[in-house]
Write a protein that holds these residues in place. Structure first.
Motif, short mmCIF file in Angstrom:
data_model
loop_
_atom_site.label_atom_id
_atom_site.label_comp_id
_atom_site.label_asym_id
_atom_site.label_seq_id
_atom_site.Cartn_x
_atom_site.Cartn_y
_atom_site.Cartn_z
N ILE A 196 -28.44 16.52 25.88
CA ILE A 196 -28.81 15.20 26.40
C ILE A 196 -30.32 15.06 26.53
CG2 ILE A 196 -28.69 13.74 28.47
CD1 ILE A 196 -25.80 14.90 28.83
N ILE A 197 -30.98 16.13 27.00
CA ILE A 197 -32.44 16.09 27.18
C ILE A 197 -33.17 16.25 25.85
CG2 ILE A 197 -34.41 17.27 28.25
CD1 ILE A 197 -32.46 18.11 30.52
N GLY A 198 -32.66 17.15 25.01
CA GLY A 198 -33.37 17.44 23.76
C GLY A 198 -33.21 16.39 22.69
N LEU A 199 -32.10 15.65 22.72
CA LEU A 199 -31.86 14.61 21.72
C LEU A 199 -31.56 13.29 22.42
CD1 LEU A 199 -29.59 16.58 19.22
CD2 LEU A 199 -32.00 15.99 18.91
N PRO A 200 -32.59 12.64 22.96
CA PRO A 200 -32.39 11.38 23.67
C PRO A 200 -31.62 10.37 22.81
CG PRO A 200 -34.66 12.10 23.86
CD PRO A 200 -34.02 12.99 22.83
N GLY A 201 -30.70 9.67 23.40
CA GLY A 201 -29.93 8.67 22.67
C GLY A 201 -28.77 9.31 21.93
N ILE A 202 -29.06 10.12 20.94
CA ILE A 202 -28.01 10.76 20.14
C ILE A 202 -27.19 11.71 21.01
CG2 ILE A 202 -27.55 12.31 18.22
CD1 ILE A 202 -30.02 11.18 16.84
N GLY A 203 -27.88 12.50 21.83
CA GLY A 203 -27.18 13.45 22.71
C GLY A 203 -26.25 12.74 23.68
N CYS A 204 -26.73 11.61 24.23
CA CYS A 204 -25.89 10.84 25.17
C CYS A 204 -24.68 10.24 24.45
CB CYS A 204 -26.72 9.74 25.82
SG CYS A 204 -27.99 10.35 26.95
N ALA A 205 -24.90 9.77 23.21
CA ALA A 205 -23.81 9.18 22.44
C ALA A 205 -22.73 10.22 22.15
CB ALA A 205 -24.34 8.59 21.14
N VAL A 206 -23.17 11.42 21.77
CA VAL A 206 -22.22 12.50 21.49
C VAL A 206 -21.45 12.87 22.76
CG1 VAL A 206 -21.99 14.92 20.81
CG2 VAL A 206 -23.54 13.41 19.56
N TYR A 207 -22.18 12.96 23.89
CA TYR A 207 -21.54 13.31 25.17
C TYR A 207 -20.52 12.24 25.57
CZ TYR A 207 -21.00 14.70 30.04
OH TYR A 207 -20.47 15.10 31.25
N ALA A 208 -20.88 10.98 25.36
CA ALA A 208 -19.97 9.89 25.71
C ALA A 208 -18.68 9.96 24.89
CB ALA A 208 -20.65 8.54 25.49
N LEU A 209 -18.81 10.22 23.59
CA LEU A 209 -17.63 10.29 22.72
C LEU A 209 -16.79 11.53 23.00
CD1 LEU A 209 -19.20 9.12 19.33
CD2 LEU A 209 -17.57 7.85 20.74
#
Length: 246
Positions: free
Chosen positions: A30-43
């Motif tokens: 989540i911290i290292g890949l802003p946006g993409i990391g959150c999207a992956v975590y959400a899915l």
């Protein structure tokens, strides 16, 4: 996407990781890949959690009903083909009533009234509800009278409310008022008293009608938050009517 919004989403996802005890590598993603990391975590985490919760399942069920409202009906019809029982007729009728097809529900409730269930009071109340929803208050009233004759000790506040409403619908306002006057003393929730208010308005007794609304409002103020939340729809109607009456 604005940077501040990405940061807020990162914080929310990070808090969820910590609170729910997820693996720590999610924080790095989540911290290292802003946006993409959150999207992956959400899915991967948030969406399955949501759909697995009670509210999530309810939302998913509503979405599925809108896309395919017949899905449960088809399944229940198949079960009837396999095993033709009163319980299966009731289950099918319940679903038909839920999706707004009361006339078909009436037919299936009637088929359920056979054998040891021929005078079953719970099925008779459901049949009466389906008849009322089919704009047939006369049949509703007859079904409820049949219920009481066959089961004199049976008590149902919903059945009593249906009976009072069927009397009102057939124009027997005096008898309906007698039933409502008894009903509001024990009915749990504001619906019966609100419908009594509507009857009194129909009779032209505005003063007593307003008193019924005020009684509902007072009872709601004194009740616990759970009561107000459970009956929010009716209490909103009460407040609207009080404002209209001045």
């Amino acid at each position: 996407m604005p940077v501040i919004l990405v940061v807020i989403i990162q914080i929310m996802c990070g808090v969820h990781v910590v609170k729910t005890g997820q693996e720590r590598y999610w924080l790095y993603l989540i911290i290292g890949l802003p946006g993409i990391g959150c999207a992956v975590y959400a899915l991967a985490i948030l969406l399955p959690d949501l759909l697995g919760s009670r509210d999530g399942k309810r939302l998913l069920g509503k979405a599925q009903d809108k896309m395919d409202p017949e899905r449960h009906v088809r399944m229940l019809r198949d079960e009837l083909v396999i095993t033709e029982t009163s319980q299966n007729y009731v289950r099918l009728a319940d679903e038909l009533l839920r999706i707004g097809r009361p006339q078909e529900a009436v037919t299936n409730y009637q088929k359920a009234l056979t054998g040891i269930f021929v005078q079953d009071p719970d099925i008779l109340v459901k049949l009466a509800q389906a008849e009322f929803d089919s704009h047939d208050p006369v049949s509703c009233q007859k079904t409820l009278e049949r219920l009481i004759n066959a089961n004199p000790d049976y008590r149902s506040q919903d059945g009593h409310l249906l009976y009072a409403r069927s009397l009102q619908q057939t124009g027997d306002l005096a008898k309906a008022e007698d039933e409502f006057r008894v009903l509001v003393e024990y009915y749990t929730g504001p619906e019966a008293r609100f419908r009594y208010y509507q009857l009194l308005l129909e009779k032209g007794d505005k003063s007593e009608a307003k008193h019924q609304l005020e009684t509902i409002a007072v009872m709601a103020r004194r009740a616990k938050p759970h009561y107000r939340k459970m009956h929010k729809e009716w209490l909103t109607k009460v407040n609207q009517e009080l404002k209209a009456l001045g």
